[in-house]
Design a protein around this motif. Structure first.
Motif, mmCIF file in Angstrom:
data_model
loop_
_atom_site.group_PDB
_atom_site.id
_atom_site.type_symbol
_atom_site.label_atom_id
_atom_site.label_comp_id
_atom_site.label_asym_id
_atom_site.label_seq_id
_atom_site.Cartn_x
_atom_site.Cartn_y
_atom_site.Cartn_z
ATOM 1 N N LYS A 61 0.832 -1.207 0.000
ATOM 2 C CA LYS A 61 0.000 0.000 0.000
ATOM 3 C C LYS A 61 0.865 1.255 0.000
ATOM 4 C CE LYS A 61 -4.109 -1.889 2.221
ATOM 5 N NZ LYS A 61 -5.009 -1.766 3.391
ATOM 6 N N THR A 62 2.157 1.085 0.229
ATOM 7 C CA THR A 62 3.092 2.201 0.192
ATOM 8 C C THR A 62 3.616 2.335 -1.228
ATOM 9 O OG1 THR A 62 3.755 1.794 2.484
ATOM 10 C CG2 THR A 62 5.273 3.088 1.134
ATOM 11 N N ASP A 63 3.622 3.546 -1.726
ATOM 12 C CA ASP A 63 4.063 3.789 -3.101
ATOM 13 C C ASP A 63 5.588 3.796 -3.170
ATOM 14 O OD1 ASP A 63 4.062 4.310 -5.784
ATOM 15 O OD2 ASP A 63 3.637 6.448 -5.553
ATOM 16 N N THR A 64 6.156 2.601 -3.182
ATOM 17 C CA THR A 64 7.597 2.434 -3.304
ATOM 18 C C THR A 64 7.873 1.167 -4.087
ATOM 19 O OG1 THR A 64 9.710 2.270 -2.138
ATOM 20 C CG2 THR A 64 7.816 1.157 -1.132
ATOM 21 N N ASN A 65 9.051 1.077 -4.629
ATOM 22 C CA ASN A 65 9.460 -0.130 -5.347
ATOM 23 C C ASN A 65 10.622 -0.790 -4.618
ATOM 24 O OD1 ASN A 65 9.102 -1.961 -7.361
ATOM 25 N ND2 ASN A 65 10.282 -0.846 -8.874
ATOM 26 N N ASP A 66 10.780 -0.472 -3.332
ATOM 27 C CA ASP A 66 11.921 -0.941 -2.557
ATOM 28 C C ASP A 66 11.462 -1.405 -1.174
ATOM 29 O OD1 ASP A 66 14.366 -1.218 -1.181
ATOM 30 O OD2 ASP A 66 15.274 0.424 -2.310
ATOM 31 N N LEU A 67 11.752 -2.635 -0.844
ATOM 32 C CA LEU A 67 11.366 -3.158 0.474
ATOM 33 C C LEU A 67 11.928 -2.315 1.614
ATOM 34 C CD1 LEU A 67 11.762 -7.040 0.087
ATOM 35 C CD2 LEU A 67 9.662 -5.809 0.633
ATOM 36 N N SER A 68 13.103 -1.761 1.436
ATOM 37 C CA SER A 68 13.726 -1.003 2.519
ATOM 38 C C SER A 68 12.988 0.294 2.838
ATOM 39 C CB SER A 68 15.200 -0.706 2.200
ATOM 40 O OG SER A 68 15.305 0.133 1.074
ATOM 41 N N ASP A 69 12.067 0.702 1.977
ATOM 42 C CA ASP A 69 11.260 1.898 2.236
ATOM 43 C C ASP A 69 9.999 1.601 3.044
ATOM 44 O OD1 ASP A 69 13.002 3.521 0.833
ATOM 45 O OD2 ASP A 69 11.859 3.386 -1.043
ATOM 46 N N LEU A 70 9.712 0.331 3.277
ATOM 47 C CA LEU A 70 8.481 -0.034 3.983
ATOM 48 C C LEU A 70 8.662 0.069 5.489
ATOM 49 C CD1 LEU A 70 7.378 -3.122 1.884
ATOM 50 C CD2 LEU A 70 6.605 -0.751 1.683
ATOM 51 N N SER A 71 7.547 0.309 6.181
ATOM 52 C CA SER A 71 7.582 0.392 7.641
ATOM 53 C C SER A 71 7.870 -0.977 8.247
ATOM 54 C CB SER A 71 6.236 0.913 8.158
ATOM 55 O OG SER A 71 5.236 -0.089 7.977
ATOM 56 N N GLU A 72 8.323 -0.968 9.464
ATOM 57 C CA GLU A 72 8.565 -2.231 10.170
ATOM 58 C C GLU A 72 7.270 -3.029 10.294
ATOM 59 O OE1 GLU A 72 10.822 -2.178 13.793
ATOM 60 O OE2 GLU A 72 12.194 -0.652 12.999
ATOM 61 N N ASP A 73 6.153 -2.337 10.500
ATOM 62 C CA ASP A 73 4.863 -3.027 10.621
ATOM 63 C C ASP A 73 4.499 -3.730 9.312
ATOM 64 O OD1 ASP A 73 4.588 -2.234 13.242
ATOM 65 O OD2 ASP A 73 3.229 -0.567 12.796
ATOM 66 N N ALA A 74 4.684 -3.041 8.181
ATOM 67 C CA ALA A 74 4.374 -3.658 6.886
ATOM 68 C C ALA A 74 5.280 -4.856 6.636
ATOM 69 C CB ALA A 74 4.507 -2.634 5.760
ATOM 70 N N LEU A 75 6.551 -4.712 6.975
ATOM 71 C CA LEU A 75 7.479 -5.836 6.790
ATOM 72 C C LEU A 75 7.122 -7.006 7.703
ATOM 73 C CD1 LEU A 75 10.816 -3.851 6.446
ATOM 74 C CD2 LEU A 75 9.593 -5.078 4.626
ATOM 75 N N ALA A 76 6.659 -6.709 8.917
ATOM 76 C CA ALA A 76 6.273 -7.763 9.851
ATOM 77 C C ALA A 76 5.024 -8.507 9.374
ATOM 78 C CB ALA A 76 6.041 -7.180 11.241
ATOM 79 N N GLU A 77 4.131 -7.824 8.670
ATOM 80 C CA GLU A 77 2.929 -8.462 8.117
ATOM 81 C C GLU A 77 3.243 -9.357 6.923
ATOM 82 O OE1 GLU A 77 -0.586 -5.132 8.682
ATOM 83 O OE2 GLU A 77 0.587 -5.137 6.825
ATOM 84 N N PHE A 78 4.312 -9.023 6.229
ATOM 85 C CA PHE A 78 4.596 -9.626 4.938
ATOM 86 C C PHE A 78 4.854 -11.132 5.015
ATOM 87 C CE2 PHE A 78 7.559 -10.229 1.242
ATOM 88 C CZ PHE A 78 6.575 -10.176 0.287
ATOM 89 N N GLY A 79 5.723 -11.565 5.874
ATOM 90 C CA GLY A 79 6.045 -12.995 5.984
ATOM 91 C C GLY A 79 4.819 -13.846 6.292
#
Length: 165
Positions: free
Chosen positions: A34-52
């Motif tokens: 939902k974040t307008d980025t093409n790079d995982l490193s730009d995502l919030s910790e919460d979004a990264l935690a949801e991803f797996g």
């Protein structure tokens, strides 16, 4: 890119899950930030935690509910204007059977320089799915639930819900 509602499967606070719009393969999912980025490193910790857990849930549902033999998960593309997204591709036994019956794909064997570890690999089957189920005007017939039936089953199993405010 606006995804038509009838392709929506579920969402979290940071991710959308939808059936791939132009795929005739039931269960071919797209997981998009939902974040307008093409790079995982730009995502919030919460979004990264949801991803797996979201990837694991998608894989589990495709295997248990739609009987996918394997599930390929990959990040492809670099087109501007699209947020980072991942393809979740179910490979059913009947998809692999179609692959082996199609003589055109035997040409892929010419690119190997020796015996592979397996008879085919994920790259070859992904190419087959893309060409046959996403790009052909008349894709091969499917065995099992249709795309719309698969979407309904995935919605129920993945617990379609709006993100929490």
């Amino acid at each position: 890119m606006e995804i038509p509602q009838h392709f929506h499967v579920t969402e979290t606070a940071g991710w959308f899950v939808n059936h791939r719009i132009n795929s005739a393969l039931p269960g071919y999912l797209m997981i998009s930030s939902k974040t307008d980025t093409n790079d995982l490193s730009d995502l919030s910790e919460d979004a990264l935690a949801e991803f797996g857990p979201l990837l694991a849930r998608a894989q589990s549902v495709l295997k248990q509910q739609l009987n996918a033999q394997r599930v390929y998960i990959g990040r492809y593309g670099h087109s501007p204007g699209y947020p980072i997204h991942f393809h979740v591709i179910p490979i059913y036994d009947w998809v692999e059977e179609l692959f082996w019956k199609d003589a055109r794909y035997r040409l892929l064997e010419n690119f190997a320089e020796g015996p592979g570890e397996t008879a085919t690999d994920g790259a070859e089957l992904t190419l087959f799915v893309w060409r046959e189920f996403c790009e052909r005007a008349e894709p091969p017939p499917v065995k099992g639930p249709s795309v719309s039936e698969a979407i309904e089953l995935l919605r129920e199993t993945m617990r379609f819900s709006a993100p929490e405010a």
